[in-house]
Design an enzyme around this catalytic site. Structure first.
Site, mmCIF file in Angstrom:
data_model
loop_
_atom_site.group_PDB
_atom_site.id
_atom_site.type_symbol
_atom_site.label_atom_id
_atom_site.label_comp_id
_atom_site.label_asym_id
_atom_site.label_seq_id
_atom_site.Cartn_x
_atom_site.Cartn_y
_atom_site.Cartn_z
ATOM 1 C CB SER A 1 46.172 -37.118 31.859
ATOM 2 O OG SER A 1 47.677 -37.443 32.168
ATOM 3 C CE1 TYR B 1 44.707 -42.300 30.219
ATOM 4 C CE2 TYR B 1 46.676 -40.979 30.387
ATOM 5 C CZ TYR B 1 45.511 -41.366 30.706
ATOM 6 O OH TYR B 1 45.087 -40.951 31.946
#
Length: 263
Positions: A140, A153
């Site tokens: 990501s 995350y």
């Protein structure tokens, strides 16, 4: 491999995983679909068998559970037809670090880090011995941006980015291609599952556009693919700055700026 390699896709019941399955099926690859939701995978497999005429196996597995993870590892080690691993399964947690519980964070790390690493580790020796194969790791842009506030995350995705770069150095010379794909906000169910409303965000990419762009990078054999980044030179500049630091990191003494006497 004389035929197109089989592709194993994790998180294949929906979102990016389901689209990767669709795209590889339409390229003529047989599939192994891995996810918790067997009903959704069955529905996807039925459609793709009809539309693409490929063979599809389904492995129902919760990759945070050791027994299920071991089942997928065994398939990757033993099935010589599998030549591409799409490490897509992942999750985000509700809230911020102060609101998250230890159990929530352990599950997040188990899926985003431990399972992904173990699956790559299960298949890499066979790929290296064969001198071919590909591992696609979905990370990501949050891996590059702690400012976004998704602390744990983002840390898991930074791990995946580093892992991919390291695997490239280790496996690339042996003929194994490794790709890190860095999506920005993409319209998938991960938002709802983490308690966020994707409709309140701006700059959200549709999942099919993200996967199609990532596959352009795959075909080009890019190490790092960032579909939302307009100017690749920005990544190249960042990488060049990192490379420039490397010769300065191994020193026998602390840098002068840390040895100045206090006033």
């Amino acid at each position: 491999m004389s035929q197109k390699p089989t592709v194993l896709v994790t998180g294949a019941s929906t979102g990016l995983g389901a689209i990767y399955a669709d795209r590889f099926a339409r390229r003529g690859h047989d599939l192994v679909l891995v996810a918790r939701d067997a009903a959704r995978m069955q529905e996807l497999a039925k459609r793709l068998r009809t539309e693409a005429g490929v063979k599809i196996d389904i492995l129902q597995a919760d990759l945070t559970k050791d027994t299920d993870l071991a089942k997928v590892e065994t398939r990757l080690r033993d099935d010589k037809h599998i030549g591409i691993l799409v490490n897509n399964a992942g999750a985000a947690a509700h809230g911020n670090f102060l609101q998250q519980t230890g159990d929530e964070l352990a599950n997040l790390v188990a899926l985003n880090v431990t399972a992904l690493t173990r699956l790559a580790n299960a298949v890499a020796p066979r790929f290296a011995q064969a001198g071919e194969g590909a591992i696609i790791n979905i990370t990501s842009v949050v891996a590059l941006a702690p400012e976004l506030g998704l602390t744990v995350y983002g840390a898991t995705k930074a791990f995946v980015l580093f892992l991919t770069q390291g695997l490239h150095l280790e496996l690339g010379p042996k003929g194994v291609y490794v790709q890190a794909v860095l999506p920005a906000a993409t319209r998938t169910e991960i938002w709802e599952r983490s308690g966020r409303d994707v409709n309140t965000l701006t700059g959200v990419m549709e999942a099919d556009e993200l996967v199609d762009a990532a596959l352009v990078g795959f075909d080009r054999r890019e190490l790092i693919t960032i579909p939302p980044l307009p100017n690749a030179d920005q990544w190249n500049t960042l990488e060049a700055a990192r490379q420039a630091m490397l010769p300065n990191l191994a020193q026998s003494h602390a840098a002068e700026r840390y040895r100045a006497k206090a006033a």
